[in-house]
Each structure stands twice: as structure tokens, then as C-alpha cells.
Scaffold this motif. Structure first.
Motif, short mmCIF file in Angstrom:
data_model
loop_
_atom_site.label_atom_id
_atom_site.label_comp_id
_atom_site.label_asym_id
_atom_site.label_seq_id
_atom_site.Cartn_x
_atom_site.Cartn_y
_atom_site.Cartn_z
N ILE A 270 0.91 -1.32 0.28
CA ILE A 270 -0.23 0.39 -0.27
C ILE A 270 0.99 1.16 -0.02
O ILE A 270 0.35 1.77 -0.45
N PRO A 271 2.09 1.47 0.49
CA PRO A 271 2.53 2.46 0.50
C PRO A 271 3.16 2.76 -0.34
O PRO A 271 3.20 4.41 -0.93
N TYR A 272 3.25 1.77 -1.34
CA TYR A 272 4.13 2.05 -2.97
C TYR A 272 2.87 2.58 -4.38
O TYR A 272 3.34 3.19 -5.21
N GLY A 273 1.61 2.77 -3.63
CA GLY A 273 0.83 3.17 -4.77
C GLY A 273 -0.17 2.54 -4.34
O GLY A 273 -0.79 1.56 -3.40
N THR A 274 -1.61 2.83 -5.33
CA THR A 274 -2.39 2.45 -5.14
C THR A 274 -2.99 0.19 -5.74
O THR A 274 -2.24 0.55 -6.81
N ILE A 275 -3.64 -0.05 -5.29
CA ILE A 275 -3.17 -1.61 -5.29
C ILE A 275 -4.42 -2.26 -5.49
O ILE A 275 -5.64 -1.96 -4.45
N ASN A 276 -5.01 -3.42 -5.89
CA ASN A 276 -5.38 -3.59 -6.40
C ASN A 276 -5.91 -5.32 -6.39
O ASN A 276 -4.92 -5.94 -7.51
N THR A 277 -6.09 -6.30 -6.25
CA THR A 277 -5.99 -7.47 -5.38
C THR A 277 -7.38 -8.43 -5.96
O THR A 277 -8.39 -7.79 -5.74
#
Length: 149
Positions: A121-128
Motif C-alpha cells: 500500500i505505501p507504494y501505490g494504489t493496490i487492486n488485488t
């Protein structure tokens, strides 16, 4: 590459542990000729390395994830170094379009999935997305037949 090279690639992708003798017998080619062809395929970089496929379920990695990362919040090099260090990540591909990266990961349970997502999450927008089944889990890759001798 000719048909024989293509046949060698197919057999080795089915079973990378085939010996030169077994390959020679299967394709009716002498062992020295088979050795020469294998060496040539390796020198050309067509065969990059020999490996083993491991059953994720059998080693306790029951959940397979496909993760999209967009809106990167850190430099590319920093993100790529982090994913190289992340043991749950099996593959990571930088792509064009709205999404910056596609990640394939395997975790043992929902708690491990949550922890991996929290680390990303700290690295960007996450879609799993969780993989329900894989109708094509692995495919043998061969060059197109056109242009063979």
C-alpha cells in the motif's frame, strides 16, 4: 531453428530432466548431435535455464493473487527493489497503460494476503484479485511454425 529444435524445446518443457540419451532416443538423433543442438539453443539464449515447477498448494501456498499497482508513489527503482525482496511475489511485470505493474503472488492464508497488501500500500494504489482456478496454469511455449526448414 528447425522442426527438430522445436521438438527439443517441447520435450524439455514437458520434462526438463530428460537426459541427452532420452532426447536422442525420442527424436531419433545421435547423442553428439543432440548435445550440439542443446548447446546451440543455450548459446543463442533460446533456452535460458532449466528449472522445476513447484506445486503451490503442496508447499502451503493455497492462495494465488494477481495484484495491480497503479499511481506509484515512489521512484520505479525503489519499488522494483522492494518487490525483488518480497518472498511472496512470484512474478512482477511493468506494463503500459493505467496500471503500472502486474504482480503474481502466492500466500498461505488470508492473514498473509493482508500483510502482503499492507506492505504494498505505501507504494501505490493496490487492486488485488484472488485466483479461483487456472484453466491454463502453464503452457508450453514454442516459436511459430512458419519459416521452418
Amino acid at each position: 531453428m528447425d522442426k527438430m529444435d522445436r521438438d527439443i524445446l517441447k520435450l524439455l518443457q514437458e520434462n526438463a530432466r530428460m537426459t541427452i540419451s532420452e532426447l536422442s532416443k525420442e527424436l531419433a538423433l545421435s547423442r553428439p548431435s543432440m548435445s550440439e543442438r542443446l548447446l546451440r539453443l543455450q548459446e543463442k539464449g533460446i533456452i535460458e535455464h532449466f528449472t522445476t515447477r513447484v506445486s503451490l498448494k503442496k508447499i502451503g501456498k493455497d492462495i494465488l493473487l494477481l495484484i495491480q499497482v497503479s499511481g506509484l508513489k515512489v521512484p520505479v527503482a525503489e519499488f522494483e527493489e522492494m518487490v525483488r525482496q518480497e518472498h511472496d511475489i512470484i512474478e512482477c511485470h511493468r506494463v503500459t497503460g493505467e496500471v503500472s505493474y502486474f504482480i503474481k503472488a502466492a500466500v498461505s492464508d488470508v492473514g498473509s494476503m493482508r500483510k502482503l497488501i499492507d506492505r504494498l500500500i505505501p507504494y501505490g494504489t493496490i487492486n488485488t484479485s484472488t485466483v479461483l482456478n487456472s484453466p491454463v496454469p502453464y503452457r508450453i511455449i514454442l516459436p511459430d511454425e512458419e519459416g521452418y526448414e
